[in-house]
Write a protein that holds these residues in place. Sequence first.
Motif, short mmCIF file in Angstrom:
data_model
loop_
_atom_site.label_atom_id
_atom_site.label_comp_id
_atom_site.label_asym_id
_atom_site.label_seq_id
_atom_site.Cartn_x
_atom_site.Cartn_y
_atom_site.Cartn_z
N TYR A 1 6.49 -1.28 -8.44
CA TYR A 1 5.20 -0.49 -8.80
C TYR A 1 4.77 0.78 -7.92
CZ TYR A 1 0.15 0.53 -10.21
OH TYR A 1 -0.65 1.02 -10.65
N TRP A 2 4.72 1.82 -8.48
CA TRP A 2 4.55 3.00 -7.70
C TRP A 2 3.50 3.85 -7.97
CZ3 TRP A 2 9.76 6.07 -6.63
CH2 TRP A 2 10.37 5.51 -5.90
N GLU A 3 2.35 4.09 -7.07
CA GLU A 3 1.21 4.97 -7.64
C GLU A 3 1.41 6.31 -6.71
OE1 GLU A 3 -2.15 1.37 -8.24
OE2 GLU A 3 -2.20 2.70 -6.41
N ALA B 1 6.37 1.14 -2.24
CA ALA B 1 5.40 2.23 -1.97
C ALA B 1 4.13 1.57 -1.83
CB ALA B 1 5.61 3.24 -3.10
N PRO B 2 3.42 2.57 -0.85
CA PRO B 2 1.97 1.95 -0.68
C PRO B 2 1.02 2.18 -1.85
CG PRO B 2 2.89 3.41 1.21
CD PRO B 2 3.86 3.51 -0.03
N ARG B 3 0.00 1.37 -2.00
CA ARG B 3 -0.97 1.85 -2.87
C ARG B 3 -1.89 2.58 -2.62
NH1 ARG B 3 -0.29 -2.78 -6.59
NH2 ARG B 3 2.08 -3.26 -6.41
N LEU B 4 -2.64 3.29 -3.39
CA LEU B 4 -3.60 4.42 -3.14
C LEU B 4 -4.74 3.52 -2.43
CD1 LEU B 4 -3.60 6.02 -6.59
CD2 LEU B 4 -3.24 7.13 -4.37
N LYS B 5 -5.68 4.10 -1.45
CA LYS B 5 -6.40 3.36 -0.98
C LYS B 5 -7.84 3.63 -1.69
CE LYS B 5 -4.80 4.05 3.89
NZ LYS B 5 -5.17 4.73 5.33
#
Length: 203
Positions: free
Chosen positions: A28-30, A89-93
């Motif tokens: 899952y990527w944002e 990938a990191p998630r949105l903060k």
Amino acid sequence: PVFQIQSEMDVDSQPDTSKATDSNKIRYWEVAGASHSDQYMLNGLYAVSTRPPASCEKPASRMPFYRAQNAVYSHLVKWAKQGTLPPTAPRLKRSALLNKIQRDTHGNALGGLRLPEIDVPIATYGIDNTTTGSTAFLDLFACITSGSTTPFIASKLLTLYPTRSDYYNAYKAAADRALAAGYLLPADHAKALQEASVAAIPR
């Protein structure tokens, strides 16, 4: 395997999708700064459409979401055929209180998958827009979903990037990071650097 890629706009309107958990079968990527549609998509649509372009309040987003999407397709093929796991990938903060996407001093999102355009910005990439002309559904949809690009004024660009070389070197470093992380394909990395070399930097 399932690979889900979301724009910032889609995640903002449907935050529950952020609960997806990466595993051996799910990625899952944002993509920070990206909208549901964008100028790249609109260019393709209008090239084959008989409708005139919608008149929108702001220029559409120029965050190149499609480049992250190209990387997804490449990873998905290798995953399905060879079992090669794609990168995470990191998630949105988000804020702890209202779960809202957090933003930097430029108004751009923090966290998430970061293309070089948002790590080395020359604009604010918004997720808000509307029509100034026709209120027909297709025109409203084109404007509302295309997000927005608000270019930085010249004085701000000069503060951030005193010379074109300063901008290009910072952009290249960010593009190299995205390439190494698997968020850009080599061909899109090369195209991104070419575009950065002629970006509208004052000097």
